[in-house]
Design a protein around this motif. Structure first.
Motif, PDB file in Angstrom:
ATOM      1  N   ASN A 160       9.796 -62.803 -21.983  1.00 49.88           N
ATOM      2  CA  ASN A 160       8.642 -62.861 -22.910  1.00 49.88           C
ATOM      3  C   ASN A 160       8.288 -64.101 -23.651  1.00 49.88           C
ATOM      4  O   ASN A 160       9.800 -64.659 -24.221  1.00 49.88           O
ATOM      5  CB  ASN A 160       8.463 -61.448 -23.623  1.00 49.88           C
ATOM      6  N   LEU A 165       5.838 -59.913 -27.995  1.00 45.96           N
ATOM      7  CA  LEU A 165       4.866 -60.015 -26.997  1.00 45.96           C
ATOM      8  C   LEU A 165       5.272 -59.345 -25.728  1.00 45.96           C
ATOM      9  O   LEU A 165       6.509 -58.729 -25.689  1.00 45.96           O
ATOM     10  CB  LEU A 165       4.605 -61.245 -26.665  1.00 45.96           C
ATOM     11  N   GLU A 166       4.370 -59.178 -24.711  1.00 50.40           N
ATOM     12  CA  GLU A 166       4.343 -58.209 -23.842  1.00 50.40           C
ATOM     13  C   GLU A 166       5.460 -58.746 -22.610  1.00 50.40           C
ATOM     14  O   GLU A 166       5.315 -60.034 -22.706  1.00 50.40           O
ATOM     15  CB  GLU A 166       3.296 -57.670 -22.843  1.00 50.40           C
ATOM     16  N   ASP A 167       6.262 -58.362 -21.860  1.00 52.84           N
ATOM     17  CA  ASP A 167       7.119 -58.639 -20.862  1.00 52.84           C
ATOM     18  C   ASP A 167       6.318 -58.273 -19.700  1.00 52.84           C
ATOM     19  O   ASP A 167       5.018 -57.897 -19.715  1.00 52.84           O
ATOM     20  CB  ASP A 167       8.390 -58.083 -20.838  1.00 52.84           C
ATOM     21  N   TYR A 169       6.361 -55.720 -17.640  1.00 51.86           N
ATOM     22  CA  TYR A 169       5.978 -54.214 -17.572  1.00 51.86           C
ATOM     23  C   TYR A 169       5.010 -53.859 -18.790  1.00 51.86           C
ATOM     24  O   TYR A 169       4.522 -52.852 -18.953  1.00 51.86           O
ATOM     25  CB  TYR A 169       7.394 -53.294 -17.673  1.00 51.86           C
ATOM     26  N   GLY A 170       4.575 -54.767 -19.440  1.00 52.63           N
ATOM     27  CA  GLY A 170       3.614 -54.696 -20.379  1.00 52.63           C
ATOM     28  C   GLY A 170       2.166 -54.768 -20.040  1.00 52.63           C
ATOM     29  O   GLY A 170       1.272 -55.498 -20.454  1.00 52.63           O
ATOM     30  N   PHE A 171       2.008 -53.808 -18.928  1.00 51.65           N
ATOM     31  CA  PHE A 171       0.656 -54.018 -18.319  1.00 51.65           C
ATOM     32  C   PHE A 171      -0.645 -53.556 -19.031  1.00 51.65           C
ATOM     33  O   PHE A 171      -0.640 -52.799 -19.877  1.00 51.65           O
ATOM     34  CB  PHE A 171       0.618 -53.038 -16.707  1.00 51.65           C
ATOM     35  N   ASP A 173      -3.508 -51.197 -18.419  1.00 53.63           N
ATOM     36  CA  ASP A 173      -3.655 -50.121 -17.612  1.00 53.63           C
ATOM     37  C   ASP A 173      -5.219 -49.541 -17.809  1.00 53.63           C
ATOM     38  O   ASP A 173      -5.538 -49.135 -18.484  1.00 53.63           O
ATOM     39  CB  ASP A 173      -2.697 -48.916 -18.213  1.00 53.63           C
ATOM     40  N   HIS A 263      -0.365 -58.483 -18.168  1.00 52.41           N
ATOM     41  CA  HIS A 263      -0.753 -58.809 -19.591  1.00 52.41           C
ATOM     42  C   HIS A 263      -1.052 -60.393 -19.801  1.00 52.41           C
ATOM     43  O   HIS A 263       0.040 -61.152 -19.236  1.00 52.41           O
ATOM     44  CB  HIS A 263      -0.042 -58.178 -20.812  1.00 52.41           C
ATOM     45  N   HIS A 265      -0.500 -62.346 -22.192  1.00 49.06           N
ATOM     46  CA  HIS A 265       0.812 -62.854 -23.080  1.00 49.06           C
ATOM     47  C   HIS A 265       2.092 -63.066 -22.119  1.00 49.06           C
ATOM     48  O   HIS A 265       2.851 -64.017 -22.568  1.00 49.06           O
ATOM     49  CB  HIS A 265       0.978 -61.557 -24.209  1.00 49.06           C
ATOM     50  N   PHE A 266       2.069 -62.181 -21.072  1.00 51.87           N
ATOM     51  CA  PHE A 266       3.232 -62.513 -20.045  1.00 51.87           C
ATOM     52  C   PHE A 266       2.868 -63.540 -19.014  1.00 51.87           C
ATOM     53  O   PHE A 266       3.035 -64.428 -18.874  1.00 51.87           O
ATOM     54  CB  PHE A 266       3.545 -61.154 -19.347  1.00 51.87           C
ATOM     55  N   GLU A 294      -9.259 -57.328 -21.285  1.00 53.81           N
ATOM     56  CA  GLU A 294      -9.311 -56.050 -21.315  1.00 53.81           C
ATOM     57  C   GLU A 294     -10.636 -55.370 -21.328  1.00 53.81           C
ATOM     58  O   GLU A 294     -10.708 -54.334 -20.407  1.00 53.81           O
ATOM     59  CB  GLU A 294      -8.295 -55.718 -22.636  1.00 53.81           C
TER      60      GLU A 294
END
Length: 312
Positions: A160, A165-167, A169-171, A173, A263, A265-266, A294
């Motif tokens: 990340n 912040l999202e990695d 798996y921080g999808f 959805d 995301h 951020h990733f 989003e």
């Protein structure tokens, strides 16, 4: 402390250092080469080489003048994608032909692509995709990898940009449509009919899974919604040489009955890990982009916005 314990600790430290020293630093893009030729001629040549090299061209995208992108896959890519939970995100490699000004004021053509080794690890595919990289190099060439100082291969699966912040798996959805078939229908209907400037570049169904990935064209009027315009976004972040045109297009995926996406951020940071947080060319210039994605992606794939209706 006994001499035996000291020796054991020393051996452990030396082993740890040797393993760390052996880790490779990987970069997100590979440069196939630079040509002094006509754009159309290079595009045609690359297409022919990809065909002969066994790559399936799923779609092409011309997001702005001087940029032509091939979205490609192969039997090997699809096979590896099938074996990981979210492998569809890495099942398509983008190959870019980009026209840029040279130092003499003329034009030169850069041919580049996503580094498959980097994608395989960053997208948690449990594979470096080394065979795919060799095949691409044999088909269209390989000069060097580029895109920042490189990231330790052992850190890529959990990458990340910064703390909080999202990695991977921080999808996002977006929506659950109840069944896979309904989700696919809703996405394809939405991408064909929305008025947000969001279109479809390619579609790939991962064999043996209820997983379909779509590449998106973002061509909104920049005066109305600049963050849904690929040209605007790339003018902010893609300012170094060689160009990272193969960052595009952005993906969404139907996974079972759900529609998800990486995301920003990733997804942006993993392709531009050297980009600063603030400044003229920085993520700070795109601070509202994740919220725009989003909102409008959710609507484009048949979801409700705001989530939960007026009480959101």
């Amino acid at each position: 402390m006994s001499a035996l314990i000291q020796r054991a600790l020393l051996i452990g430290l030396m082993l740890s250092l040797s393993l760390t020293a052996g880790a490779a630093e990987l970069k997100p893009f590979s440069l196939a080469g630079i040509a002094d030729s006509e754009m159309s001629r290079v595009v045609s040549d690359v297409q022919g080489r990809l065909d002969r090299g066994g790559f399936e061209i799923l779609g092409t995208y011309r997001p702005y003048d001087g940029a032509h992108i091939f979205a490609v896959t192969s039997d090997r890519l699809k096979s590896v994608a099938r074996q990981s939970n979210y492998g569809g995100f890495g099942a398509v490699i983008k190959v870019a032909v980009t026209e840029v000004a040279n130092q003499q004021g003329g034009k030169q053509i850069q041919v580049s692509y996503n580094n498959p080794e980097y994608i395989g690890l960053a997208y948690n595919m449990d594979s470096r995709l080394s065979r795919v990289k060799r095949s691409l190099g044999q088909a269209i060439g390989f000069d060097r990898d580029f895109g920042g100082d490189g990231i330790d291969e052992e850190k890529l699966p959990g990458y990340n940009y910064t703390f909080g912040l999202e990695d991977f798996y921080g999808f996002f959805d977006f929506v659950d449509h109840g069944s896979h078939a309904q989700a696919v229908r809703a996405v394809e209907r939405g991408l064909a009919t929305n008025n947000f400037g969001i279109g479809q570049v390619y579609k790939l169904k991962v064999p043996g899974k209820q997983q379909v990935v779509y590449g998106l064209s973002l061509q909104a009027n920049v005066e109305k919604q600049k963050f849904l315009n690929d040209k605007y976004v790339m003018e902010v972040i893609d300012h170094q040489q060689p160009r990272r045109t193969a960052h595009l297009p952005y993906e969404i995926m139907v996974n079972g009955s759900k529609v998800i996406a990486l995301h920003p951020h990733f997804r942006l940071a993993v392709m531009f890990p050297d980009l600063r947080m603030f400044g003229e060319h920085s993520f700070g210039k795109l601070m509202d982009l994740p919220y725009v994605y989003e909102e409008f992606f959710t609507q484009a794939v048949g979801g409700e916005w705001p989530p939960g209706g007026d009480d959101w």
